[in-house]
Write a protein that holds these residues in place. Structure first.
Motif, PDB file in Angstrom:
ATOM      1  N   SER A 156       0.833  -1.210   0.000  1.00 39.43           N
ATOM      2  CA  SER A 156       0.000   0.000   0.000  1.00 39.43           C
ATOM      3  C   SER A 156       0.862   1.252   0.000  1.00 39.43           C
ATOM      4  O   SER A 156       1.894   1.303   0.682  1.00 39.43           O
ATOM      5  CB  SER A 156      -0.924   0.010   1.220  1.00 39.43           C
ATOM      6  OG  SER A 156      -1.855  -1.039   1.154  1.00 39.43           O
ATOM      7  N   THR A 157       0.412   2.245  -0.749  1.00 38.66           N
ATOM      8  CA  THR A 157       1.095   3.533  -0.789  1.00 38.66           C
ATOM      9  C   THR A 157       0.072   4.627  -0.505  1.00 38.66           C
ATOM     10  O   THR A 157      -1.041   4.599  -1.035  1.00 38.66           O
ATOM     11  CB  THR A 157       1.757   3.785  -2.152  1.00 38.66           C
ATOM     12  OG1 THR A 157       2.603   2.674  -2.478  1.00 38.66           O
ATOM     13  CG2 THR A 157       2.586   5.056  -2.122  1.00 38.66           C
ATOM     14  N   ILE A 158       0.447   5.563   0.347  1.00 40.30           N
ATOM     15  CA  ILE A 158      -0.401   6.722   0.646  1.00 40.30           C
ATOM     16  C   ILE A 158       0.241   7.948   0.013  1.00 40.30           C
ATOM     17  O   ILE A 158       1.428   8.208   0.211  1.00 40.30           O
ATOM     18  CB  ILE A 158      -0.552   6.928   2.161  1.00 40.30           C
ATOM     19  CG1 ILE A 158      -1.218   5.703   2.805  1.00 40.30           C
ATOM     20  CG2 ILE A 158      -1.373   8.184   2.458  1.00 40.30           C
ATOM     21  CD1 ILE A 158      -1.318   5.786   4.325  1.00 40.30           C
ATOM     22  N   PHE A 159      -0.540   8.692  -0.747  1.00 43.19           N
ATOM     23  CA  PHE A 159      -0.062   9.898  -1.411  1.00 43.19           C
ATOM     24  C   PHE A 159      -0.817  11.110  -0.874  1.00 43.19           C
ATOM     25  O   PHE A 159      -2.001  11.023  -0.558  1.00 43.19           O
ATOM     26  CB  PHE A 159      -0.314   9.828  -2.926  1.00 43.19           C
ATOM     27  CG  PHE A 159       0.230   8.605  -3.604  1.00 43.19           C
ATOM     28  CD1 PHE A 159       1.466   8.629  -4.245  1.00 43.19           C
ATOM     29  CD2 PHE A 159      -0.503   7.417  -3.631  1.00 43.19           C
ATOM     30  CE1 PHE A 159       1.961   7.499  -4.882  1.00 43.19           C
ATOM     31  CE2 PHE A 159      -0.014   6.281  -4.265  1.00 43.19           C
ATOM     32  CZ  PHE A 159       1.218   6.323  -4.891  1.00 43.19           C
ATOM     33  N   THR A 160      -0.132  12.239  -0.781  1.00 44.27           N
ATOM     34  CA  THR A 160      -0.818  13.510  -0.558  1.00 44.27           C
ATOM     35  C   THR A 160      -0.420  14.448  -1.692  1.00 44.27           C
ATOM     36  O   THR A 160       0.728  14.422  -2.150  1.00 44.27           O
ATOM     37  CB  THR A 160      -0.459  14.170   0.794  1.00 44.27           C
ATOM     38  OG1 THR A 160       0.847  14.761   0.718  1.00 44.27           O
ATOM     39  CG2 THR A 160      -0.500  13.161   1.930  1.00 44.27           C
ATOM     40  N   SER A 161      -1.370  15.240  -2.150  1.00 48.25           N
ATOM     41  CA  SER A 161      -1.079  16.156  -3.252  1.00 48.25           C
ATOM     42  C   SER A 161      -1.995  17.365  -3.194  1.00 48.25           C
ATOM     43  O   SER A 161      -3.164  17.264  -2.803  1.00 48.25           O
ATOM     44  CB  SER A 161      -1.264  15.437  -4.601  1.00 48.25           C
ATOM     45  OG  SER A 161      -1.015  16.325  -5.679  1.00 48.25           O
ATOM     46  N   ASN A 162      -1.453  18.504  -3.595  1.00 45.39           N
ATOM     47  CA  ASN A 162      -2.241  19.721  -3.695  1.00 45.39           C
ATOM     48  C   ASN A 162      -2.785  19.924  -5.105  1.00 45.39           C
ATOM     49  O   ASN A 162      -3.351  20.964  -5.418  1.00 45.39           O
ATOM     50  CB  ASN A 162      -1.406  20.939  -3.289  1.00 45.39           C
ATOM     51  CG  ASN A 162      -0.263  21.200  -4.254  1.00 45.39           C
ATOM     52  OD1 ASN A 162       0.314  20.263  -4.821  1.00 45.39           O
ATOM     53  ND2 ASN A 162       0.082  22.468  -4.453  1.00 45.39           N
ATOM     54  N   LYS A 163      -2.604  18.913  -5.968  1.00 47.36           N
ATOM     55  CA  LYS A 163      -3.044  18.989  -7.353  1.00 47.36           C
ATOM     56  C   LYS A 163      -4.123  17.955  -7.629  1.00 47.36           C
ATOM     57  O   LYS A 163      -4.060  16.830  -7.124  1.00 47.36           O
ATOM     58  CB  LYS A 163      -1.872  18.739  -8.310  1.00 47.36           C
ATOM     59  CG  LYS A 163      -0.713  19.710  -8.162  1.00 47.36           C
ATOM     60  CD  LYS A 163      -1.069  21.086  -8.677  1.00 47.36           C
ATOM     61  CE  LYS A 163       0.151  22.004  -8.686  1.00 47.36           C
ATOM     62  NZ  LYS A 163      -0.169  23.357  -9.175  1.00 47.36           N
ATOM     63  N   THR A 164      -5.097  18.331  -8.440  1.00 42.65           N
ATOM     64  CA  THR A 164      -6.093  17.349  -8.864  1.00 42.65           C
ATOM     65  C   THR A 164      -5.435  16.377  -9.833  1.00 42.65           C
ATOM     66  O   THR A 164      -4.377  16.658 -10.412  1.00 42.65           O
ATOM     67  CB  THR A 164      -7.278  18.034  -9.566  1.00 42.65           C
ATOM     68  OG1 THR A 164      -6.817  18.632 -10.784  1.00 42.65           O
ATOM     69  CG2 THR A 164      -7.905  19.103  -8.681  1.00 42.65           C
ATOM     70  N   PHE A 165      -6.064  15.237 -10.052  1.00 44.85           N
ATOM     71  CA  PHE A 165      -5.491  14.245 -10.958  1.00 44.85           C
ATOM     72  C   PHE A 165      -5.347  14.805 -12.376  1.00 44.85           C
ATOM     73  O   PHE A 165      -4.444  14.416 -13.113  1.00 44.85           O
ATOM     74  CB  PHE A 165      -6.365  12.993 -10.985  1.00 44.85           C
ATOM     75  CG  PHE A 165      -6.387  12.247  -9.670  1.00 44.85           C
ATOM     76  CD1 PHE A 165      -5.217  12.008  -8.965  1.00 44.85           C
ATOM     77  CD2 PHE A 165      -7.586  11.781  -9.135  1.00 44.85           C
ATOM     78  CE1 PHE A 165      -5.226  11.331  -7.746  1.00 44.85           C
ATOM     79  CE2 PHE A 165      -7.612  11.094  -7.938  1.00 44.85           C
ATOM     80  CZ  PHE A 165      -6.435  10.871  -7.244  1.00 44.85           C
ATOM     81  N   ALA A 166      -6.225  15.724 -12.740  1.00 50.05           N
ATOM     82  CA  ALA A 166      -6.150  16.327 -14.080  1.00 50.05           C
ATOM     83  C   ALA A 166      -4.863  17.120 -14.269  1.00 50.05           C
ATOM     84  O   ALA A 166      -4.426  17.335 -15.406  1.00 50.05           O
ATOM     85  CB  ALA A 166      -7.361  17.237 -14.309  1.00 50.05           C
TER      86      ALA A 166
END
Length: 265
Positions: free
Chosen positions: A197-207
């Protein structure tokens, strides 16, 4: 005779590195005499204390080795301030079933809404259940992947990153991935795909991930693997840091940042 036997027991406990039992031996024996505890109750108490201490020590070591920038727990999160989050989803994630199923988790949202807090909270919960966890910032990961590639140690480094039951990659999107970094990152995700399992955080939408990786084809291939078995938590709300400044009136309403709501993905 009794003192000699007691000393021998201390020596044997020390040699077996049962330090908690060694420290508690004499006070426990005194208590057993006062409270008329049976031999089995006395031994059971000592073993339980030794085991509890070893578990606590292991958790402390694994927490330190995980590389968390700070310690956070899910139950410390202010859900009232972020009502966009479905608590039932977080409650299910906290069971860690997603780890058993080698599924991923993605926290999306603008800066300061609690993405890293929730990611670390899941990581801490996993460590307490005996699951190895590694936390790494995306910008650090980029540099380390590229360094491993240039020095011919990429395969070794990827094996290291593949071992943890949970890998937390924080802040994807703050810095772009060049072609080389994107290639190495793709190798990492491919190795962990359906295995860990990998947990990601991002301030960007997938688009916007095409811009992050500067290649929409690479981004699409990555997202295909990440989202195949994944829970996405889209947080739309104000920054906790901005909340404190607004509370203390450190700026006027006109000076407040533009709308911090995160669009639906």
């Amino acid at each position: 005779m009794t003192m000699l036997l007691l000393e021998q027991v201390h020596q044997h406990l020390a040699r077996m590195k049962l330090m908690t039992m060694d420290a508690l031996l004499e006070p426990t024996l005194e208590r057993a005499m006062k409270e008329s505890l049976s031999p089995l109750e006395t031994i059971g108490y000592l073993v339980e204390q030794e085991w509890s201490n070893k578990v606590a020590t292991t958790i402390r070591k694994r927490t330190k080795n995980a590389g968390f920038p700070l310690l956070k727990r899910i139950d410390e999160f202010d859900f009232a301030f972020q009502p966009s989050i479905d608590r039932t989803v977080l409650k299910d994630l906290a069971t860690l079933r997603f780890v058993d199923n080698a599924e991923n988790v993605v926290f999306l949202g603008p800066p300061g809404v609690g993405k890293t807090h929730l990611a670390i909270g899941l990581g801490v919960a996993a460590i307490e259940q005996g699951i190895p966890v590694l936390f790494i910032n995306a910008s650090v990961l980029i540099e380390q992947l590229k360094d491993a590639y240039h020095t011919g140690h990429l395969d070794r480094y990827l094996k290291k990153l593949t071992r943890p039951g949970i890998l937390i990659i924080d802040e994807i999107g703050y810095l772009p991935f060049d072609a080389q970094a994107a290639y190495c990152f793709f190798q990492l995700i491919s190795r962990r795909y359906e295995e860990r399992s990998t947990i990601f955080t991002s301030n960007k939408t997938f688009a916007d991930w095409g811009e992050i990786f500067q290649d929409r084809v690479t981004a699409a291939a990555l997202l295909d693997r990440i989202l195949h078995r994944c829970t996405t938590v889209n947080i739309r709300g104000e920054s906790y840091r901005m909340k404190d400044r607004k509370k203390h009136k450190l700026w006027t309403d006109q000076e407040m940042p533009a709308d911090t709501r995160f669009p639906n993905v």
